[in-house]
Design an enzyme around this catalytic site. Structure first.
Site, PDB file in Angstrom:
ATOM      1  N   LYS A 115     -36.898 -24.721 -17.529  1.00 27.94           N
ATOM      2  CA  LYS A 115     -38.247 -25.249 -17.761  1.00 27.94           C
ATOM      3  C   LYS A 115     -38.233 -26.749 -18.006  1.00 27.94           C
ATOM      4  O   LYS A 115     -39.168 -27.451 -17.648  1.00 27.94           O
ATOM      5  CB  LYS A 115     -38.854 -24.515 -18.956  1.00 27.94           C
ATOM      6  CG  LYS A 115     -40.279 -24.910 -19.281  1.00 27.94           C
ATOM      7  CD  LYS A 115     -41.247 -24.270 -18.317  1.00 27.94           C
ATOM      8  CE  LYS A 115     -42.678 -24.734 -18.537  1.00 27.94           C
ATOM      9  NZ  LYS A 115     -43.441 -24.673 -17.271  1.00 27.94           N
ATOM     10  N   ARG A 143     -34.775 -24.057 -21.597  1.00 30.94           N
ATOM     11  CA  ARG A 143     -33.948 -25.195 -21.194  1.00 30.94           C
ATOM     12  C   ARG A 143     -32.793 -24.778 -20.275  1.00 30.94           C
ATOM     13  O   ARG A 143     -32.051 -25.619 -19.781  1.00 30.94           O
ATOM     14  CB  ARG A 143     -33.378 -25.889 -22.440  1.00 30.94           C
ATOM     15  CG  ARG A 143     -34.433 -26.305 -23.436  1.00 30.94           C
ATOM     16  CD  ARG A 143     -33.803 -26.969 -24.633  1.00 30.94           C
ATOM     17  NE  ARG A 143     -33.256 -28.249 -24.276  1.00 30.94           N
ATOM     18  CZ  ARG A 143     -33.934 -29.382 -24.251  1.00 30.94           C
ATOM     19  NH1 ARG A 143     -35.203 -29.388 -24.581  1.00 30.94           N
ATOM     20  NH2 ARG A 143     -33.362 -30.512 -23.921  1.00 30.94           N
ATOM     21  N   LYS A 172     -44.745 -23.625  -5.428  1.00 33.76           N
ATOM     22  CA  LYS A 172     -44.934 -22.401  -6.226  1.00 33.76           C
ATOM     23  C   LYS A 172     -44.313 -21.214  -5.509  1.00 33.76           C
ATOM     24  O   LYS A 172     -43.604 -20.418  -6.092  1.00 33.76           O
ATOM     25  CB  LYS A 172     -46.422 -22.131  -6.379  1.00 33.76           C
ATOM     26  CG  LYS A 172     -47.259 -22.344  -7.555  1.00 33.76           C
ATOM     27  CD  LYS A 172     -46.876 -22.612  -8.915  1.00 33.76           C
ATOM     28  CE  LYS A 172     -45.694 -23.394  -9.250  1.00 33.76           C
ATOM     29  NZ  LYS A 172     -45.859 -24.611 -10.006  1.00 33.76           N
ATOM     30  N   ASN A 179     -25.562 -30.730 -24.673  1.00 33.11           N
ATOM     31  CA  ASN A 179     -26.635 -30.808 -23.689  1.00 33.11           C
ATOM     32  C   ASN A 179     -26.564 -32.200 -23.088  1.00 33.11           C
ATOM     33  O   ASN A 179     -26.616 -33.185 -23.823  1.00 33.11           O
ATOM     34  CB  ASN A 179     -27.983 -30.587 -24.384  1.00 33.11           C
ATOM     35  CG  ASN A 179     -29.158 -30.901 -23.484  1.00 33.11           C
ATOM     36  OD1 ASN A 179     -29.092 -30.680 -22.280  1.00 33.11           O
ATOM     37  ND2 ASN A 179     -30.227 -31.414 -24.065  1.00 33.11           N
ATOM     38  N   GLY A 180     -26.410 -32.283 -21.763  1.00 34.78           N
ATOM     39  CA  GLY A 180     -26.314 -33.595 -21.119  1.00 34.78           C
ATOM     40  C   GLY A 180     -25.203 -33.584 -20.095  1.00 34.78           C
ATOM     41  O   GLY A 180     -24.745 -32.519 -19.667  1.00 34.78           O
ATOM     42  N   GLU A 196     -48.040 -28.398  -3.775  1.00 40.31           N
ATOM     43  CA  GLU A 196     -47.895 -27.541  -4.951  1.00 40.31           C
ATOM     44  C   GLU A 196     -47.835 -26.061  -4.554  1.00 40.31           C
ATOM     45  O   GLU A 196     -47.017 -25.301  -5.069  1.00 40.31           O
ATOM     46  CB  GLU A 196     -49.053 -27.805  -5.923  1.00 40.31           C
ATOM     47  CG  GLU A 196     -49.047 -26.976  -7.197  1.00 40.31           C
ATOM     48  CD  GLU A 196     -47.808 -27.174  -8.055  1.00 40.31           C
ATOM     49  OE1 GLU A 196     -46.987 -28.054  -7.766  1.00 40.31           O
ATOM     50  OE2 GLU A 196     -47.647 -26.410  -9.027  1.00 40.31           O
ATOM     51  N   GLU A 205     -40.308 -21.432  -5.289  1.00 35.23           N
ATOM     52  CA  GLU A 205     -39.521 -21.340  -6.525  1.00 35.23           C
ATOM     53  C   GLU A 205     -39.530 -19.948  -7.143  1.00 35.23           C
ATOM     54  O   GLU A 205     -38.552 -19.539  -7.745  1.00 35.23           O
ATOM     55  CB  GLU A 205     -39.920 -22.406  -7.545  1.00 35.23           C
ATOM     56  CG  GLU A 205     -41.283 -22.250  -8.149  1.00 35.23           C
ATOM     57  CD  GLU A 205     -41.625 -23.364  -9.124  1.00 35.23           C
ATOM     58  OE1 GLU A 205     -40.736 -23.872  -9.816  1.00 35.23           O
ATOM     59  OE2 GLU A 205     -42.811 -23.725  -9.203  1.00 35.23           O
ATOM     60  N   CYS A 258     -29.873 -27.370 -20.937  1.00 34.50           N
ATOM     61  CA  CYS A 258     -29.230 -26.614 -22.004  1.00 34.50           C
ATOM     62  C   CYS A 258     -29.963 -26.823 -23.330  1.00 34.50           C
ATOM     63  O   CYS A 258     -30.588 -27.847 -23.552  1.00 34.50           O
ATOM     64  CB  CYS A 258     -27.772 -27.004 -22.213  1.00 34.50           C
ATOM     65  SG  CYS A 258     -26.801 -26.986 -20.724  1.00 34.50           S
ATOM     66  N   TRP A 302     -27.745 -24.300 -18.705  1.00 34.31           N
ATOM     67  CA  TRP A 302     -28.138 -24.476 -17.303  1.00 34.31           C
ATOM     68  C   TRP A 302     -26.989 -25.245 -16.682  1.00 34.31           C
ATOM     69  O   TRP A 302     -26.757 -26.417 -16.998  1.00 34.31           O
ATOM     70  CB  TRP A 302     -29.439 -25.265 -17.205  1.00 34.31           C
ATOM     71  CG  TRP A 302     -29.943 -25.428 -15.803  1.00 34.31           C
ATOM     72  CD1 TRP A 302     -30.720 -24.547 -15.113  1.00 34.31           C
ATOM     73  CD2 TRP A 302     -29.741 -26.559 -14.930  1.00 34.31           C
ATOM     74  NE1 TRP A 302     -30.998 -25.046 -13.856  1.00 34.31           N
ATOM     75  CE2 TRP A 302     -30.418 -26.271 -13.721  1.00 34.31           C
ATOM     76  CE3 TRP A 302     -29.057 -27.760 -15.046  1.00 34.31           C
ATOM     77  CZ2 TRP A 302     -30.428 -27.150 -12.646  1.00 34.31           C
ATOM     78  CZ3 TRP A 302     -29.068 -28.643 -13.969  1.00 34.31           C
ATOM     79  CH2 TRP A 302     -29.752 -28.327 -12.782  1.00 34.31           C
ATOM     80  N   HIS A 339     -45.405 -33.611  15.265  1.00 37.12           N
ATOM     81  CA  HIS A 339     -44.390 -34.632  15.514  1.00 37.12           C
ATOM     82  C   HIS A 339     -42.974 -34.097  15.327  1.00 37.12           C
ATOM     83  O   HIS A 339     -42.063 -34.853  14.994  1.00 37.12           O
ATOM     84  CB  HIS A 339     -44.649 -35.862  14.631  1.00 37.12           C
ATOM     85  CG  HIS A 339     -45.943 -36.529  14.962  1.00 37.12           C
ATOM     86  ND1 HIS A 339     -46.139 -37.260  16.113  1.00 37.12           N
ATOM     87  CD2 HIS A 339     -47.146 -36.527  14.322  1.00 37.12           C
ATOM     88  CE1 HIS A 339     -47.386 -37.687  16.164  1.00 37.12           C
ATOM     89  NE2 HIS A 339     -48.019 -37.258  15.087  1.00 37.12           N
TER      90      HIS A 339
HETATM   91  C1  F6R Z   1     -42.519 -26.410 -10.905  1.00 40.11           C
HETATM   92  C2  F6R Z   1     -42.232 -27.120 -12.132  1.00 40.11           C
HETATM   93  C3  F6R Z   1     -41.422 -28.353 -12.035  1.00 40.11           C
HETATM   94  C4  F6R Z   1     -41.883 -29.386 -13.084  1.00 40.11           C
HETATM   95  C5  F6R Z   1     -40.922 -30.578 -13.081  1.00 40.11           C
HETATM   96  C6  F6R Z   1     -41.348 -31.649 -14.059  1.00 40.11           C
HETATM   97  O1  F6R Z   1     -43.265 -25.260 -11.147  1.00 40.11           O
HETATM   98  O2  F6R Z   1     -42.603 -26.711 -13.204  1.00 40.11           O
HETATM   99  O3  F6R Z   1     -41.448 -28.897 -10.753  1.00 40.11           O
HETATM  100  O4  F6R Z   1     -43.180 -29.792 -12.777  1.00 40.11           O
HETATM  101  O5  F6R Z   1     -39.633 -30.150 -13.396  1.00 40.11           O
HETATM  102  O6  F6R Z   1     -41.362 -31.153 -15.358  1.00 40.11           O
HETATM  103  P1  F6R Z   1     -42.175 -31.876 -16.493  1.00 40.11           P
HETATM  104  O7  F6R Z   1     -43.617 -31.764 -16.146  1.00 40.11           O
HETATM  105  O8  F6R Z   1     -41.812 -31.157 -17.757  1.00 40.11           O
HETATM  106  O9  F6R Z   1     -41.744 -33.311 -16.497  1.00 40.11           O
END
Ligand code: F6R
Length: 609
Positions: free
Chosen positions: A604, A27, A485, A101-102, A481, A488, A2, A75, A504
């Site tokens: 994010k 956020r 990608k 926020n929290g 990764e 998500e 948030c 969020w 396995h």
């Molecule tokens: C995936 C992604 C997340 C961040 C993770 C850590 O595309 O962006 O998995 O890598 O939430 O975020 P940071 O790097 O801000 O600690």
């Protein structure tokens, strides 16, 4: 997560708050709301959905009059995204409004206490207990009620509080969640992040844990929990936080993928002198690094995936026992770290709650912490013993691309530095890698220039509902990764598997038409990977393969579709291999008509544990 924002001054508050919330949408973006003081009452408008919905409901803020207010973008943690669960939350009488926020961890207990006193709740959130507790403790002195309320709360919070009885002030409080105060001209602000206010002022005060601020239009007074007034410095933000624009691109994610050649160059160039790596950032921790007997690399999500690559590289080239650990697991796993452990913490935002907690635990246990961070001045950057910034610029798309690549570039630099100090690589060997490092931007560009082929492959496979990514060693780390990608942003179920592990158990899921994305850039294990590909093809899987150019001849015919990656030094292959996987995921999501920059359920910056 948030984002919260507050304004008190002489201008109409609502448009300023909406503008601030726009910068905080990273956020969380499942609902948003505003509370504005207007003629003896608090007007509240809030709604499920993106900020755009609130913007329309308030006609860009014009429908809400008043020069003091608080705003929120959410969020969801407690209570589904809905109008009633959106913030601000108000006390039963409507006289006190709160944005938060929290997470209030003991909210059930507090709610019970209040319900037993006849308080009626109107949402399912943890936050509402804060508004109700404030009213419960309020006996004419708002600050005293805030102090009593905070003393009952367990968990984490950044709070903005308003009361009709105190129209001339906003109260802010913080514990384990970011909150800044900003000093304007005849006005003041509060926000989760400087980005929300930088359009108006660059003079900020960083609120610390367990501090309370009383903000009026011409003063900011800050107190500790004993209500002693504190004298905190006003910091002038002189770093560049220009607003990223999408320009002609349809999505920020695509733009950020395109920016990677420049980002890699910006991150490595200032740290190279000829063919030598110069990491001045490490000067204050060099003696600790020299005597480190092991390395722990901590991060979440993609940042953790960078850590997995780091583990392979540090062990192979610097010969230091290393492990990558998910930050959320580290803290509760009795880690064997001590003053001889070097801990590398990786985070784009520098605000990820799990990573912050893990870093603090590592420091408590005596380790030296180096942080690889993108956001200047973030909590991790401030608290680590040393910071190596990734110069990726602001990353807007929720799914990371350019920050991931910049983190990886720093891992390469660190690996060379460690290998040199421990005399595990000769100057000549290092110089060979550095020469290749300098070529990464142009090689990434070459991959980007071949994106039509990836778009074509996406058109073949975008309807699959299950995808496996397989690879060995560094290729496996890249699969982690690639798989994240894809899932998500396209909502396709996908998993990354160490190719040798598939047989396995998981191979039972392979059936005709299952897509298997196979990475075969690691020359030493190429034949073994090809055997694993044969195994899944024998069971009907369609294989999309990624191999290095130098293996083209041997790879041809082994996959249904293939993409070739420019040759480079083995240490650096991950930096190239990840690019086509980002593009493939992007095109798949595009063809599935997904909300690429803001995928469902995500944010994010993940500031809750
Ligand atoms: C995936 C992604 C997340 C961040 C993770 C850590 O595309 O962006 O998995 O890598 O939430 O975020 P940071 O790097 O801000 O600690």
């Amino acid at each position: 997560m948030c984002g919260i924002v507050g304004y008190i001054g002489k201008e109409e508050a609502a448009p300023i708050l909406l503008e601030g919330l726009k910068k905080l949408e990273y956020r969380g973006y499942d609902s948003a709301g505003l509370a504005i003081y207007n003629n003896g009452k608090l007007d509240v408008i809030k709604s499920k959905g993106r900020l755009d919905t609130l913007y329309k409901l308030t006609d860009g803020g014009k429908k809400m009059e008043g020069t003091a207010g608080i705003g929120h973008t959410r969020w969801a943690t407690h209570g589904e995204p809905s109008d009633k669960n959106s913030h601000p939350h108000v006390s039963q009488s409507g006289k006190i409004a709160v944005v938060h926020n929290g997470i209030i961890e003991n909210y059930q207990k507090m709610k019970e206490l209040l319900v037993n006193h006849g308080v009626k709740f109107s949402s399912d959130t943890d936050t509402e207990v804060v508004a109700q507790l404030l009213e419960y403790y309020y006996e004419g002195d708002l600050l005293e009620a805030v102090s009593k309320t905070l003393s009952r709360l367990e968990g984490s919070y950044a709070l903005g509080i308003m009361s009709v009885d105190y129209p001339d002030r906003i109260i802010a409080a913080r514990k384990e969640n970011p909150l800044i105060l900003a000093v304007g001209d005849n006005c003041n602000y509060l926000a989760s992040d400087v980005a929300a206010v930088v359009k108006y002022t660059r003079d900020v005060i960083y609120l610390d844990d367990d501090e309370i601020a009383v903000i009026t239009n011409d003063r900011i007074n800050i107190y500790n929990t004993d209500m002693d007034e504190l004298n905190k410095p006003v910091v002038h933000i002189d770093w560049n936080i220009s607003d990223p624009e999408k320009g002609s691109y349809e999505h920020f994610m695509f733009k950020e993928i395109m920016e990677q050649p420049k980002v890699i160059s910006d991150t490595i160039s200032p740290r190279l002198k000829g063919n030598e790596v110069i990491l001045n950032e490490l000067d204050n921790v060099r003696s600790k690094i020299d005597k480190a007997s092991q390395i722990y690399i901590l991060g979440c999500g993609s940042a953790y995936h960078v850590g997995v690559i780091g583990k392979y590289l540090f062990e192979k080239y610097a010969r230091i026992p290393s492990q990558a650990v998910l930050a959320s697991e580290f803290r509760y796993s009795s880690p064997l770290v001590d003053e001889n452990t070097l801990v590398i913490v990786i985070s784009q935002s520098g605000e990820t709650a799990d990573t912050i907690a893990a870093m603090r635990e590592a420091k408590r246990l005596g380790s030296t912490v180096i942080a690889i961070v993108n956001v200047v001045g973030s909590t991790i950057a401030k608290e680590a013993d040393s910071v190596i910034y990734t110069w990726a610029g602001i990353e807007v798309a929720v799914a990371t691309t350019k920050a991931y690549s910049a983190q990886l570039a720093v891992i390469h630099l660190l690996c060379l530095e460690l290998a040199k100090n421990r005399k595990k690589m000769t100057e000549h060997e290092i110089s060979e890698v550095v020469s290749e490092l300098k070529l990464l931007p142009s090689k990434i560009q070459r991959i980007i220039d071949c994106r039509e082929k990836l778009q074509y492959y996406a058109s073949l496979y975008f309807n699959n509902d299950s995808v496996f990514f397989i690879g060995r060693n560094l290729d496996y780390a890249i699969c982690l990764e690639g798989s994240l990608k894809l899932k998500e942003i396209s909502y396709i179920h996908s998993e990354a598997y160490a190719a040798g592990e598939l047989k396995h158990g998981t191979i039972s899921l392979i059936e005709p038409g299952t897509l298997v994305v196979a990475l075969a850039t690691y020359e030493k294990l190429f034949d073994k990977l090809v055997s694993n590909i044969t195994e899944v093809r024998a069971r009907g899987a369609d294989v999309l393969g990624f191999a290095s150019e130098k293996m083209r001849e041997s790879f041809e015919g082994n996959a249904d579709s293939a993409f070739y990656i420019p040759n480079t030094h083995e240490m650096l292959t991950p930096s190239l291999a990840v690019i086509p996987l980002q593009l493939f995921s992007y095109y798949v999501a595009l063809m599935r008509d997904c909300d690429i920059d803001k995928p469902r359920n995500l944010a994010k910056s993940v500031t809750v544990e």
